[in-house]
Design a protein around this motif. Structure first.
Motif, PDB file in Angstrom:
ATOM      1  N   TRP A   1       0.815  -1.220   0.000  1.00 19.49           N
ATOM      2  CA  TRP A   1       0.000   0.000   0.000  1.00 19.49           C
ATOM      3  C   TRP A   1       0.844   1.264   0.000  1.00 19.49           C
ATOM      4  CZ3 TRP A   1       0.774   3.299   4.074  1.00 19.49           C
ATOM      5  CH2 TRP A   1       1.556   2.769   5.117  1.00 19.49           C
TER       6      TRP A   1
ATOM      7  N   LEU B   1       7.055  -5.317   9.822  1.00 22.53           N
ATOM      8  CA  LEU B   1       6.056  -4.341  10.248  1.00 22.53           C
ATOM      9  C   LEU B   1       6.675  -3.036  10.730  1.00 22.53           C
ATOM     10  CD1 LEU B   1       3.148  -6.002  12.225  1.00 22.53           C
ATOM     11  CD2 LEU B   1       2.977  -4.369  10.371  1.00 22.53           C
ATOM     12  N   THR B   2       7.832  -3.126  11.383  1.00 25.30           N
ATOM     13  CA  THR B   2       8.452  -1.893  11.878  1.00 25.30           C
ATOM     14  C   THR B   2       9.718  -1.573  11.092  1.00 25.30           C
ATOM     15  OG1 THR B   2       9.613  -3.203  13.528  1.00 25.30           O
ATOM     16  CG2 THR B   2       7.568  -2.147  14.220  1.00 25.30           C
TER      17      THR B   2
ATOM     18  N   SER C   1      -1.463  -2.008  14.183  1.00 24.67           N
ATOM     19  CA  SER C   1      -1.119  -3.413  13.972  1.00 24.67           C
ATOM     20  C   SER C   1      -1.678  -4.241  15.132  1.00 24.67           C
ATOM     21  CB  SER C   1       0.390  -3.578  13.914  1.00 24.67           C
ATOM     22  OG  SER C   1       0.930  -3.371  15.215  1.00 24.67           O
TER      23      SER C   1
ATOM     24  N   GLU D   1       4.976   4.156  15.374  1.00 26.60           N
ATOM     25  CA  GLU D   1       5.773   3.454  16.384  1.00 26.60           C
ATOM     26  C   GLU D   1       5.341   2.016  16.587  1.00 26.60           C
ATOM     27  OE1 GLU D   1       8.325   5.050  17.386  1.00 26.60           O
ATOM     28  OE2 GLU D   1       7.686   6.951  16.523  1.00 26.60           O
ATOM     29  N   LEU D   2       4.056   1.755  16.468  1.00 20.34           N
ATOM     30  CA  LEU D   2       3.557   0.422  16.809  1.00 20.34           C
ATOM     31  C   LEU D   2       3.131  -0.384  15.580  1.00 20.34           C
ATOM     32  CD1 LEU D   2       1.384   1.314  19.951  1.00 20.34           C
ATOM     33  CD2 LEU D   2       3.644   0.241  19.907  1.00 20.34           C
ATOM     34  N   GLY D   3       3.175   0.232  14.432  1.00 27.41           N
ATOM     35  CA  GLY D   3       2.783  -0.503  13.230  1.00 27.41           C
ATOM     36  C   GLY D   3       1.415  -0.095  12.722  1.00 27.41           C
ATOM     37  N   PHE D   4       1.315   0.098  11.426  1.00 29.08           N
ATOM     38  CA  PHE D   4       0.051   0.455  10.788  1.00 29.08           C
ATOM     39  C   PHE D   4      -0.816  -0.803  10.712  1.00 29.08           C
ATOM     40  CE2 PHE D   4      -1.824   3.691   7.873  1.00 29.08           C
ATOM     41  CZ  PHE D   4      -2.920   2.973   7.437  1.00 29.08           C
TER      42      PHE D   4
END
Lengths: 307, 560, 149
Positions: free
Chosen positions: A100, A226-227, B211, B550-553
Motif C-alpha cells: 500500500w 512491520l516496523t 497493527s 511506532e507500533l505498526g500500521f
C-alpha cells in the motif's frame, strides 16, 4: 511494426509496459515480434525473487524492502504471482494491496500475475514479463511467489537472487517446508523476529546450513517487516550475494530455455500420444495393458510412431 | 454437552406422540429439512422428550445465580428495564449536540457517540474530501470538538458509550473535557464500545487502525489506566457484531466472541492483573439477527458458557466476574433497501429477540439505517419500538419468558455444544489472536457468508421485497437523503485548520515525542500519554499517526 | 452462462474508494467473479483515486467495480474524470452497493456503466461484467491493431 509501443516501452512509459505485459501473457505473433525486438536490450535490471509460505509476511517484507530501494533512488517493478483456480481458471490477486505504501509512487510498478494453471506456479510468460520490465528501465524487479510446489524452481531460473522468507511459529512447516525451498535460497530471512521463537528458527536454519557440503555461505537475516527493522541488513545481504553470483545470468537463462523447451516438447508428445487413434498405437496400448511390454518400452515406441 | 433423548415416565406419552407423528406425516406432504442460520436442524415439534427440566438447577438455575442462563441479575428487566442506548452521530460537533440534547430532554440516562468514518480511518477532517465527512458519524478530532459536542451534557451523571477503536482518543478527549469542567474522572461511566481489535482485524476493517501487536499493547494499557483513574468505565467490550455482520453464523459468532474474551482475559492475567477486577468490567456487544429463536438460544447459551469459563477456566472467584453483560444492536444486515418500511417490522422482531434474551442495553436501528444515517423521525420510530415492546407488549414483566420452552431449551443446549466445539478449534489453533493472525477465522466466516448468499440466490433464504414479494413501483425512499450541510462542514474544517496553526508547535512536538517514547518503552503506559496529548490539544489524526508509526500500521489480512 | 470466457481471462478490479469500510459484499462479488473464470485484483477499502488510476493502468484492467456505501458514490465522478485524464476512459466502471435513486443519474452521466443495488443476483452481475470486459477488450485490441500497421 509496433514501433510506437516499443519506443514508449523502452522510454519507460508505464502504460506501454502494462500493455506489453498483457501482450506477453496473451502470446501470439504480435507478442513474439515485440519480444524479439526488445530482447537484445535485456540485462540492465537486477531480478530478486521472494518466496516463502503464506503467513511468513512476504508481502509486508517486500513492501518495506521496496521502500528501502526507493530511498536509495532505485526504480522498481514487482510481479506478484497468485495461483489461478484449477476449476474456473479465475483468480483473486490480492498481493499488491499489501504494498500500500507505494500505491501512488510512479517509481514502483506493480503487476499482479496469475499462474494460469501452470503446474510450476509461474506462467510460461513470466520471463518475458520480467524482460519487458527490464527493458522499460526498471532498476530492480521483484518477483513474489508462494513457496509451494515447483514455483521456486522457476524463480531460480529467472531471478538473480532468491530470498526465502520464514517466520517463527509456523511449527513444523519450516522443517517440512521442503528442504527444496531452502535449497534455492541465496538469502534466508527470519521475519517477525521480534517473536519469542525467532531465535530458535534462526538457529534451525543456521544448523541446516552447517550440515551442507556446499553453498553454506547463505546469510540468515532477521527482520521485523512491520516496523522496518533489519531491512538495511537484508539489502546488504542481497547486494553481497549479487556481487558473488555475477555472470551467471546468461547460464540461468539458457537453463530455463532448455527446461521450457523440454516441457513443451513433453506436452506436445503427450497430446499426440493421447489423441492418436492409429492402429499401431492401439496395439501398443493393448500390449502394455496385458503386460507384454513395459510402460517405458511402450513410451519409446509410441514416440517413434508419432514423430 | 449434548443430551440424549430424555427418559420419560409419562404414561401414554409415547402413544400420543406416535399418533401425532403419523398424522403429521400424512398431512404435511413433502416435508423438507429445515436448518437455522447455524445449520442446526429444526424439528416441527419439541416435547419433554427433548428437554424436561431434569437438570434445571445445573443448567438453568435462577436469575442471578450461576450459571445465569435465565439472566445475570435476580430482577432483570422487571426491576430495571434494559437501557435504551441509541447510537447517534452525524455532522459537526454542534449537530451532535443538538441531537443529544433532545435525547437527554426525553429522559435518557445513557448516550452513545459514533464518530465519522474519517475518524475510524484515523485521520483528521482536513485530510479527506469534505463530501465524505460527517455522513455516518460525528467529526470529533480534538478536545475542543468534544467540548462542543457534549455542551450541556452532565458528564458525571450519564453513561457514555464511545464507539471508538484503539487508541481510544474519544475517551481521552472526554476525560480532558471533564477535567476542564472540574468533574472527577471517578464519576465518569461508560464503555469503550469498540475495544475489540481482534474482531476488527477479522471482520470490520474500517475500525482497524494499529497493527495487531500494537493494538494489543494499547488495549492492555487502556485497561490498566481505566482501572486506576476511571474505575467506573468499561474498557473492554468484546464485539460479536462485526463477525455476524460479516457472515458468521450465530454459533460461530458466539464461539469466536467468547474465544476473544478468553484471549483478552489471558493477556490481562499474563500482565499480572487481578482477573476478578478485570472481568467485572468486561462487557459484550452483539448483533441481533431476525432469526428469532436462534438469537435467544445463542445468548442464553453464551451466558451459561461464559459463566463456566470465567469460573473454571479463568479462575475468577467473584460472582460479578461470571456475569455475561451485553449490549445488543438490531442487525442492519437483515434490513433491506427495497420497501424500507418493512424494516420497522424487522427491527421489532429483532428487538424482541434481544429483550427476551435478557440483554442489558439495546439499540434499535431506524428503518433507513441500511441506507443512510437516521433522520429525527426514523430515529423516533426506532425508540418508540422499544417503548411499545416494554409498555404495550409488557416484555419486561417476566424474566426469561422463553425459559422452559422445549424448543428453546433444546436449541440452547445444541448451540452450546456447537459453540464449545468451535472454541476447542480456536484453542487448538493457539487461541484467538493466533487464529486471527493466520486467517483461520476469516476463512470460516467467508465460507458462511458465501453459503448464505448462495441460499439467498437460490431462493432458499427468503427476503421479502428482495427475492420474493418484490414490488417495482417507485423509488425505495420517498425523500431525498439527509446529509450534513456541506458549507457548515467546510467551515468546521477551516476552523480546525486555524486551530492547528494557532497552537504552540513546541508543545505539540513535545507531546508527540512523549507519546512516541512511551510506545517504544515497555514500562510506560501509552494510554496515559494519549490522554495527556489530548489535554495538550493534540488531534486525533496526530495521535493515531504517531502510534501507527511506532507500533505498526494496521493492515487487515484480506481473505477472499 | 453462455458467454465464452475471454483469453487471457477478463481482468477486473474490485475496490472501494471513499471512507466506508464494509467489504463483505465486495469480497463475495470478488469470489463470484473468480468462480466465473475472471482474474480479480482485490484491494481493501479506502483506496485513493490516484492509487486506483495507477492500479488500473499497471494491471491493464478491463473493468473496475466500485463497492459503495454511505456517500462514497459522490466521489465516483472524480474517479471517472481521473481515469479519462490518464487515457483510461475505455475501462468499464460499474458501481455496486447503496446509491439513492435521485443520485444515480449523475453517476451514469459520469460514465458509470451500471449500478447494482443490494438485491442484484449473482448471475446478473457476472453477465454484465463479462460483457463489459469483452467490449473493452475489443476496443483495446482495435487500438493495438492500429499500432501494428
Amino acid at each position: 511494426m509496433h514501433d510506437d509501443l516499443v519506443d514508449r516501452l523502452t522510454a519507460g512509459d508505464p502504460s506501454a509496459l502494462a500493455r506489453c505485459i498483457s501482450l506477453m501473457e496473451r502470446g501470439g505473433a504480435a507478442a513474439d515480434r515485440i519480444y524479439r525486438r526488445v530482447c537484445p536490450r535485456v540485462g540492465g535490471a537486477t531480478v530478486i525473487g521472494f518466496t516463502g509460505a503464506p503467513g511468513a509476511g512476504k508481502s509486508t517484507l517486500i513492501d518495506a524492502y521496496i521502500a528501502a530501494l526507493r530511498v536509495r533512488g532505485a526504480s522498481v517493478a514487482v510481479a506478484a504471482v497468485d495461483p489461478s483456480s484449477p476449476i474456473s481458471g479465475g483468480a483473486v490477486l490480492g498481493d499488491r494491496a499489501r504494498m500500500w505504501r507505494h500505491a501512488e509512487d510512479p517509481g514502483v510498478f506493480i503487476r499482479s500475475v496469475a499462474s494460469h494453471g501452470h503446474l510450476g506456479g509461474l506462467s510460461e510468460s513470466m520471463h518475458r514479463i520480467v524482460d519487458v520490465m527490464d527493458v522499460a528501465g526498471r532498476d530492480f524487479i521483484i518477483i513474489e511467489t508462494v513457496g509451494a510446489g515447483q514455483s521456486e524452481v522457476e524463480v531460480v531460473e529467472i531471478a538473480d537472487v532468491c530470498v526465502v522468507v520464514n517466520a517463527p511459529n509456523m511449527g513444523d512447516e519450516v522443517q517440512a517446508m521442503k528442504a527444496g525451498i531452502l535449497e534455492i535460497a541465496d538469502v534466508l530471512v527470519v521475519n517477525k523476529s521480534d517473536l519469542p521463537l525467532a531465535q530458535r528458527t534462526t538457529k534451525q536454519l543456521t544448523n541446516m546450513l552447517e550440515l551442507r557440503r556446499e553453498n553454506r555461505d547463505v546469510p540468515v537475516v532477521e527482520t521485523v517487516a512491520l516496523t522496518e527493522t533489519g531491512i538495511d541488513a537484508l539489502h546488504d545481504a542481497i547486494t553481497r550475494r549479487l556481487a558473488a553470483g555475477a555472470g551467471d545470468k546468461q547460464k540461468r537463462r539458457e537453463r530455463r530455455m532448455r527446461r521450457l523447451i523440454a516441457d513443451r516438447a513433453g506436452r506436445i508428445v503427450r497430446d499426440l500420444v493421447g489423441d492418436a487413434d492409429g492402429g499401431d498405437l492401439a496395439d501398443l496400448v493393448h500390449a502394455a495393458a496385458s503386460g507384454e511390454i513395459g510402460i517405458d518400452a511402450a513410451a519409446r515406441r509410441a514416440l517413434k510412431a508419432v514423430l | 454437552m449434548s443430551k440424549e433423548a430424555v427418559q420419560l415416565s409419562l404414561p401414554g406419552f409415547e402413544q400420543a406422540h406416535g399418533r401425532w407423528r403419523a398424522e403429521y406425516g400424512r398431512q404435511i406432504g413433502t416435508d423438507r429439512v429445515i436448518r437455522n442460520r447455524s445449520q442446526i436442524e429444526i424439528k416441527p415439534l419439541y416435547t419433554p422428550r427433548d428437554w424436561n427440566g431434569e437438570s434445571f438447577l445445573d443448567d438453568l438455575g435462577f436469575p442471578g445465580q450461576f450459571p445465569y442462563t435465565r439472566g445475570i441479575y435476580p430482577t432483570m428487566h422487571r426491576g430495571r428495564t434494559w437501557t435504551q442506548r441509541q447510537l447517534i452521530g452525524l455532522g459537526t460537533p454542534e449537530d451532535y449536540n443538538k441531537r443529544v440534547r433532545v435525547i437527554l430532554d426525553a429522559g435518557a440516562t445513557a448516550i452513545s457517540l459514533l464518530p465519522c468514518n474519517s475518524g475510524f480511518r484515523g485521520v483528521d477532517c482536513d485530510e479527506v474530501d469534505p463530501v465524505l465527512l460527517g455522513t455516518c458519524g460525528t467529526v470529533i478530532n480534538t478536545t475542543d470538538h468534544m467540548d462542543r459536542a457534549l455542551d450541556g451534557v452532565p458528564l458525571g451523571n450519564i453513561s457514555t458509550a464511545m464507539n471508538d477503536p484503539s487508541p481510544f482518543t474519544l475517551l481521552a478527549f472526554t476525560l480532558a473535557v471533564a477535567k476542564r469542567r472540574g468533574i472527577p474522572w471517578t464519576s465518569i461511566t461508560g464503555t469503550s464500545n469498540q475495544s475489540d481489535y481482534i474482531s476488527h482485524f477479522i471482520a470490520n476493517h474500517m475500525f482497524y487502525r494499529l497493527s495487531l501487536a500494537g493494538a494489543r499493547r494499547v488495549l492492555l494499557d487502556h485497561i490498566e489506566f481505566c482501572r486506576k483513574h476511571v474505575p467506573g468505565w468499561n474498557p473492554v467490550s468484546v464485539v460479536g457484531q462485526h463477525m455476524q455482520q460479516a457472515g458468521a453464523t450465530p454459533v460461530e459468532t458466539m464461539a469466536f466472541t467468547l474465544s476473544t474474551a478468553l484471549q483478552y482475559a489471558q493477556d490481562c492475567i499474563d500482565r499480572g492483573m487481578d482477573i476478578d477486577v478485570v472481568l467485572r468490567r468486561f462487557t459484550f456487544f452483539f448483533d441481533i439477527s431476525i432469526s428469532f429463536f436462534e438469537e435467544v438460544a445463542k445468548f442464553r447459551a453464551g451466558r451459561r458458557i461464559w459463566a463456566r469459563l470465567a469460573r473454571e477456566r479463568l479462575g475468577a472467584k467473584d460472582p460479578g466476574s461470571w456475569r455475561f453483560k451485553f449490549h445488543g444492536q438490531t442487525s442492519g444486515v437483515d434490513l433491506t433497501e427495497q420497501q424500507p418500511l418493512n424494516n420497522i417490522a424487522r427491527v421489532a422482531v429483532q428487538a424482541m429477540a434481544g429483550i427476551m434474551s435478557g440483554l442489558q442495553s439495546l439499540h434499535t436501528d431506524a428503518y433507513d439505517e441500511a441506507i443512510t444515517t437516521p433522520t429525527e423521525e426514523t430515529a423516533r420510530i426506532a425508540v418508540a419500538t422499544q417503548n411499545i415492546l416494554r409498555e404495550e407488549a409488557h416484555l419486561c414483566d417476566v424474566i426469561d419468558p422463553l425459559g422452559g420452552s422445549y424448543y428453546v431449551e433444546t436449541l440452547t443446549d445444541q448451540m452450546e455444544s456447537e459453540i464449545e466445539v468451535l472454541i476447542g478449534k480456536i484453542d487448538a489453533a493457539g487461541g484467538m489472536y493466533k487464529a486471527a493472525e493466520s486467517g483461520l477465522v476469516q476463512s470460516m466466516i467467508g465460507t458462511s457468508a458465501l453459503a448464505f448468499q448462495e441460499r439467498v440466490e437460490r431462493g432458499e433464504e427468503k427476503i421479502i421485497g428482495v427475492n420474493c414479494y418484490q414490488n417495482d413501483s417507485g423509488p425505495s425512499l420517498s425523500r431525498a437523503t439527509e446529509r450534513p450541510d456541506l458549507d457548515r462542514m467546510t467551515d468546521h474544517v477551516a476552523r480546525f485548520q486555524a486551530y492547528k496553526e494557532a497552537r504552540s508547535q513546541g508543545d505539540v512536538r513535545r507531546a508527540l515525542d512523549a507519546l512516541a517514547r512511551a510506545a517504544n518503552s515497555e514500562r510506560e503506559n501509552v494510554y496515559e500519554r494519549i490522554v495527556e496529548a489530548a489535554e495538550a490539544g493534540i488531534t486525533h489524526g496526530e495521535i493515531v499517526s504517531c502510534l501507527r508509526k511506532e507500533l505498526g500500521f494496521g493492515h487487515p489480512l484480506v481473505v477472499v | 452462462m453462455s458467454l465464452a470466457t475471454l483469453s487471457p481471462p477478463a481482468r477486473v478490479l474490485v475496490t472501494k474508494i471513499g471512507l466506508d469500510g464494509h467489504d463483505r459484499g465486495s469480497r463475495i462479488v470478488a469470489a463470484f467473479l473468480r468462480d466465473a473464470g475472471m482474474e480479480v485484483i482485490y484491494t481493501p477499502p479506502w483506496q485513493s483515486i490516484p492509487a486506483v488510476v495507477k492500479l488500473a493502468m499497471e494491471e491493464d484492467v478491463d473493468v473496475i467495480g466500485i463497492s459503495s456505501l454511505a456517500t462514497d458514490h459522490l466521489i465516483v465522478p472524480k474517479l471517472t474524470d481521473a481515469l479519462r485524464a490518464a487515457g483510461l476512459g475505455h475501462v468499464g466502471v460499474v458501481v455496486g452497493g447503496i446509491v439513492p435513486e435521485d443520485e444515480r443519474a449523475v453517476l451514469i452521466d459520469a460514465g458509470v456503466h451500471a449500478i447494482f443495488g443490494p438485491g442484484s443476483a449473482r448471475d446478473e452481475i457476472i453477465q454484465h461484467v463479462a460483457l463489459l470486459a469483452a467490449k473493452v477488450r475489443e476496443t483495446k485490441d482495435a487500438e493495438l491493431a492500429e499500432i501494428a500497421q
